[in-house]
Design a protein around this motif. Sequence first.
Motif, PDB file in Angstrom:
ATOM      1  N   UNK A 145     -55.814-100.946  28.950  1.00  0.00           N
ATOM      2  CA  UNK A 145     -56.517-100.153  29.956  1.00  0.00           C
ATOM      3  C   UNK A 145     -56.842 -98.748  29.485  1.00  0.00           C
ATOM      4  N   UNK A 146     -56.454 -97.760  30.287  1.00  0.00           N
ATOM      5  CA  UNK A 146     -56.778 -96.363  30.001  1.00  0.00           C
ATOM      6  C   UNK A 146     -56.148 -95.867  28.706  1.00  0.00           C
ATOM      7  N   UNK A 147     -55.020 -96.444  28.310  1.00  0.00           N
ATOM      8  CA  UNK A 147     -54.364 -96.026  27.062  1.00  0.00           C
ATOM      9  C   UNK A 147     -55.251 -96.279  25.847  1.00  0.00           C
ATOM     10  N   UNK A 148     -56.160 -97.227  25.979  1.00  0.00           N
ATOM     11  CA  UNK A 148     -56.993 -97.602  24.831  1.00  0.00           C
ATOM     12  C   UNK A 148     -58.432 -97.100  24.955  1.00  0.00           C
ATOM     13  N   UNK A 149     -58.652 -96.119  25.792  1.00  0.00           N
ATOM     14  CA  UNK A 149     -60.000 -95.577  25.948  1.00  0.00           C
ATOM     15  C   UNK A 149     -60.495 -95.040  24.607  1.00  0.00           C
ATOM     16  N   UNK A 150     -61.687 -95.465  24.212  1.00  0.00           N
ATOM     17  CA  UNK A 150     -62.250 -95.062  22.930  1.00  0.00           C
ATOM     18  C   UNK A 150     -61.891 -96.011  21.797  1.00  0.00           C
ATOM     19  N   UNK A 151     -61.075 -97.046  22.079  1.00  0.00           N
ATOM     20  CA  UNK A 151     -60.711 -98.034  21.070  1.00  0.00           C
ATOM     21  C   UNK A 151     -61.770 -99.130  21.045  1.00  0.00           C
TER      22      UNK A 151
END
Length: 116
Positions: free
Chosen positions: A16-22
């Motif tokens: 989710x948000x932890x991987x934003x930009x991944x």
Amino acid sequence: MDRITEYLEELIEESGELSEGFDVEYSVSSCGKSGVLTLNLGDNGTYVINKQPPNKQIWLSSPLSGPKRYDYDPTHRVWFYARDGSLLRNLLNEELRVLMSNEAVDIDLGEEDELE
């Protein structure tokens, strides 16, 4: 490489948000045997994993450990770094657990199958 690509896509989606930009992308060559997997971890850097079937190697570029070339050991069915004997699977799991803040990361390289 399809298996690792799918796993990374699922891992990014679940984060989710932890991987934003991944982002993860796998490009196959026109012959269909070699390919390049790119894993963009935003501010944490980018991994490039390049499959080299003719010489049975995987070339890795890591934002933490730098470039390395892994050879396939058909006896033990693993990808290893000839300079120190370390395994590609172990390196990816250790680094991605830190960079993705996820201790559950467990990359399966499908080492039961040698590169064609």
